[in-house]
Each structure stands twice: as structure tokens, then as C-alpha cells.
Design an enzyme around this catalytic site. Structure first.
Site, PDB file in Angstrom:
ATOM      1  N   SER A 152       8.473   0.959   1.869  1.00 51.37           N
ATOM      2  CA  SER A 152       9.028   2.138   1.099  1.00 51.37           C
ATOM      3  C   SER A 152       8.309   3.079   0.203  1.00 51.37           C
ATOM      4  O   SER A 152       8.327   4.112  -0.348  1.00 51.37           O
ATOM      5  CB  SER A 152      10.474   1.335   0.436  1.00 51.37           C
ATOM      6  OG  SER A 152       9.830   0.590  -0.449  1.00 51.37           O
ATOM      7  N   HIS A 186      14.019   1.847   6.149  1.00 54.64           N
ATOM      8  CA  HIS A 186      13.198   3.116   5.933  1.00 54.64           C
ATOM      9  C   HIS A 186      13.003   3.667   7.330  1.00 54.64           C
ATOM     10  O   HIS A 186      12.286   4.915   7.536  1.00 54.64           O
ATOM     11  CB  HIS A 186      12.092   3.349   5.183  1.00 54.64           C
ATOM     12  CG  HIS A 186      12.708   3.064   3.517  1.00 54.64           C
ATOM     13  ND1 HIS A 186      13.055   3.842   2.547  1.00 54.64           N
ATOM     14  CD2 HIS A 186      12.598   1.859   2.968  1.00 54.64           C
ATOM     15  CE1 HIS A 186      13.352   3.378   1.469  1.00 54.64           C
ATOM     16  NE2 HIS A 186      13.109   2.164   1.501  1.00 54.64           N
ATOM     17  N   LYS A 231      20.351   5.141   3.890  1.00 53.84           N
ATOM     18  CA  LYS A 231      18.980   6.161   3.875  1.00 53.84           C
ATOM     19  C   LYS A 231      19.463   7.014   5.369  1.00 53.84           C
ATOM     20  O   LYS A 231      19.910   7.974   5.011  1.00 53.84           O
ATOM     21  CB  LYS A 231      17.834   5.047   3.896  1.00 53.84           C
ATOM     22  CG  LYS A 231      17.670   4.300   2.901  1.00 53.84           C
ATOM     23  CD  LYS A 231      16.558   3.411   2.837  1.00 53.84           C
ATOM     24  CE  LYS A 231      16.448   2.476   1.722  1.00 53.84           C
ATOM     25  NZ  LYS A 231      17.624   1.576   1.511  1.00 53.84           N
TER      26      LYS A 231
END
Length: 393
Positions: free
Chosen positions: A183, A211, A243
Site C-alpha cells: 500500500s 490494493h 478501494k
């Protein structure tokens, strides 16, 4: 009338002063309106390069429409944990669709990625096993190991040889955990090599692909797809919805037997109210979008923005960290310099957060730039011009 607060211990004030003197103080900011690259933050307009909404789905009209329709079908809150009366048909539908998409037998939903990681690692990492993890793993994976009775052993970042040295010293049945996309650095773990090591040394492998899922891989299946891996190679996969998928919540994909085990022993799953059924239905809609031609177009647009930004940055004396993902950090070094650059960017209408210890190691503070499919080339030009202005004199 303001409430009277009790006197607090002196060590609280000392801890806050120490954070301030070290340029490590954190503050909450308020975003007004929807999550887009052009937002009002604390009442001022900015072009934002700090969001994890990598595909721009958080405000996508299709998801907004699904949200409005879902409220009338299933209400707002789930009302209870999954094991009481909180597990609805909406949750079951989402679990089944994720399992089919990613090729796993079962999926379990959690309210947040942090809770999912805590649940799995604490349930599996007990006194007879070690937890082997990358030194740059997300805090939730580290905290899960610390909260369990296991011994946490950390290998050099993305170093397969370092990982193998630790596996050789541990007992069979250890837990090997890693981020898929890191990240704060944006690089991808060598999952194929780590998977082979886990099989060779009889370790159980878990990947946190918060991610990567949705925005990398040919069809958006994340870092495992990039590495050519399947559920047979990675028995435990954690992914988040907040996300690239654009909603909220998280999941763990695994086998039927492992899901049965986690249902008994993963305390954040057992003792937490289930995520909203509305959010579960909207997430189903997002997954369908991701698997459509529009999803392919959004991933293509994101890659174009990444390549455009990297090309523009070649003319500047920045240490752009090696990353092929939406996370494009600029290594600065000292916290004070990172904060000063972030403030100068704000003066030019660009919001880019300075990342400092303890989120990253001391001396490795950075500007964490995140790109989205919703950014235009003009937005990126503005960012690059602002970065030139922000250079320390």
C-alpha cells in the site's frame, strides 16, 4: 454548554507533544461531497491524488442507482452478526458471486479489511505456529500476529531468499502472509515464488490483495492473476471493497473446510454486526461492472494514466519509487520535508498526503500519489507542475 472533561494522565500530553515535535501529528480532514478527483476538502477545492478509488467507482452512476434500488428491497442495517440473524440473502449472493469470480469454494464477508486480517491471522497463528511476513506488510497483518500467541518473523521486503531462511527455521504448518500490492510502495509481491516456498515447507499462504483486486490483472482479478496463480496456490485470499471496487467492507476467499474453521474461531467475524445488506447488493453490481467491457476500459484508462505520469516525471529530479500500479510514491526522506512539500502542493490546488512514520520506516517519508481512471491528463499535468513548485529550495 461544554462538557467538563476529567483530568488526563500527563503521559497523554507528552505523547502528543512528542508527535508534534517529530512532525508526525495526524489530523482528520473533511471531504465535502462525493469521492471524485475534484473535491472540496476542509472547504477548499483540490484535485485529489490520495484516494484509493482507483477506478472511480465510488461515485459511479450505476452503483448509485443500485444503492437506491437496494434500500427498498433489504433496508439499511443488518441488525446482527452473521451467526445470529444478520446474514441475509444479499450477503449470500455476494459471497457466491465472489467465489465464482475468483475460483474459490467459499467466501466470508467482513466489515473491513483490517478486521478480516485480524480474524484470519489470530485464528490461525497460535502458539504451535509461527507467522512469517514481509517487513512491509499492512499493519493489520502485523497486529493480527501480535494479538495471537504466535511468533512473528519478518523477512526482507519482497526477498524470497530471506523468506526461505525463515521458513527453514520454523515448524510445519506456519502461516506465510504478504500483501499482494504494497500500500505504501505500490510494488507487487513475488507471489509465484512465495507460493512454491509455502508448498515446499508446508506453510499455509495468505495474500492481502486490498490494493490489487479489481484494478490489476487482465480481468481485474488482482495480483494473483498477474502472477498466474489460482486458489490451489493461495489457500487464503483477503480482498476489500473500499478501494477499486468502490463500496465498503471486505472478504476472505478460501476452502469449505477453512471457512468452517474461521467461522468457529475468527472472533472479528463472530462478534461483529454484519456489513449492510444494501452495501452487499451494491458490491454485487460493482463486481458485475468490473467483469464487463466497461471494467476493461476503466483498467485500460488507469494504466494510460500511470504511464503518462511516469513519462512526465522523467524530467524531474524526484526519486519515484518503482511501481507499475496506481500507487506512485515519491520518496522524500525526512518527515518535515514531506509535510512542507504537501503544503506547497495544496497552495497549487493539489491534495497529496505526506506519509510518515510509523506508517513507513524512519527516514523513508514520502508523498503517496495515487492515480485513478477518473483523472484526466490535464489533472496529471497540474500535479507535475505543482510537484516542481514544491521542490525544497
Amino acid at each position: 454548554m461544554q462538557a467538563c472533561m476529567p483530568n488526563l494522565p500527563d503521559w497523554i500530553d507528552r505523547a502528543l507533544l512528542e508527535r508534534q515535535h517529530s512532525n508526525l501529528m495526524r489530523k482528520t480532514v473533511v471531504l465535502d461531497g462525493v469521492q471524485t478527483p475534484h473535491s472540496l476538502i476542509d472547504g477548499k477545492p483540490y484535485t485529489v491524488f490520495s484516494s484509493n478509488d482507483y477506478l472511480g467507482l465510488a461515485s459511479h452512476p450505476r452503483l448509485i442507482k443500485a444503492l437506491k434500488q437496494s434500500v427498498n428491497k433489504c433496508g439499511v442495517g443488518s441488525g446482527a452478526s452473521h451467526l445470529v440473524t444478520g446474514h441475509t440473502s444479499s450477503h449470500k449472493m455476494l459471497e457466491d458471486e465472489i467465489a465464482q469470480w475468483l475460483g474459490y469454494e467459499r467466501v466470508m464477508l467482513f466489515s473491513a479489511g483490517y478486521m478480516a486480517n485480524l480474524g484470519v491471522v489470530t485464528a490461525l497463528g497460535h502458539s504451535t505456529r509461527d507467522v512469517i511476513g514481509d517487513k512491509l506488510n499492512h499493519a493489520s497483518l502485523i497486529d493480527g500476529a501480535k494479538l495471537s500467541d504466535s511468533t512473528l518473523r519478518r523477512y526482507v521486503h519482497n526477498d524470497v531468499t530471506s523468506c526461505e531462511r525463515l521458513l527453514k527455521k520454523t515448524s510445519s504448518g506456519s502461516l506465510l502472509v504478504t500483501d499482494g500490492v504494497f500500500s505504501m510502495d505500490g510494488d507487487i509481491a513475488p507471489l509465484a515464488e512465495l507460493s512454491l516456498l509455502s508448498q515446499q515447507y508446508h506453510a499455509l499462504m495468505m495474500v492481502d490483495d486490498a490494493h490489487g483486486l479489481g484494478c490489476i490483472g487482465h480481468s481485474g482479478k488482482g495480483s494473483m492473476e498477474v502472477e498466474g496463480l489460482s486458489s490451489e496456490d493461495v489457500p487464503l485470499l483477503m480482498g476489500t471493497f473500499g478501494k477499486a471496487i468502490g463500496t465498503a467492507g471486505a472478504f476472505v476467499a478460501t476452502s469449505n473446510t477453512m471457512a468452517d474453521y474461521l467461522t468457529q474461531f475468527a472472533r472479528p467475524y463472530i462478534y461483529t454486526t454484519a456489513m449492510s445488506p444494501v452495501m452487499a447488493r451494491v458490491t454485487c453490481e460493482s463486481l458485475r461492472l468490473l467483469q464487463s467491457s466497461e471494467g476493461d476500459e476503466l483498467r485500460g484508462r488507469l494504466m494510460e494514466n500511470i504511464e503518462y505520469f511516469q513519462g512526465k516525471m522523467q524530467m524531474f529530479p524526484f526519486d519515484l519509487m518503482p511501481s507499475s500500479t496506481a500507487i506512485q510514491p515519491i520518496l522524500v526522506g525526512e518527515s518535515a520535508i514531506a509535510l512542507a512539500m504537501s503544503e506547497k502542493l495544496k497552495q497549487k490546488g493539489v491534495w497529496c498526503t505526506a506519509i510518515r512514520p510509523p506508517t513507513v520506516p524512519a527516514g523513508l517519508s514520502r508523498l503517496r500519489i495515487t492515480l485513478s481512471a477518473s483523472h484526466s491528463f490535464n489533472d496529471i499535468d497540474l500535479l507535475v507542475d505543482a510537484l516542481e513548485y514544491s521542490l525544497p529550495s
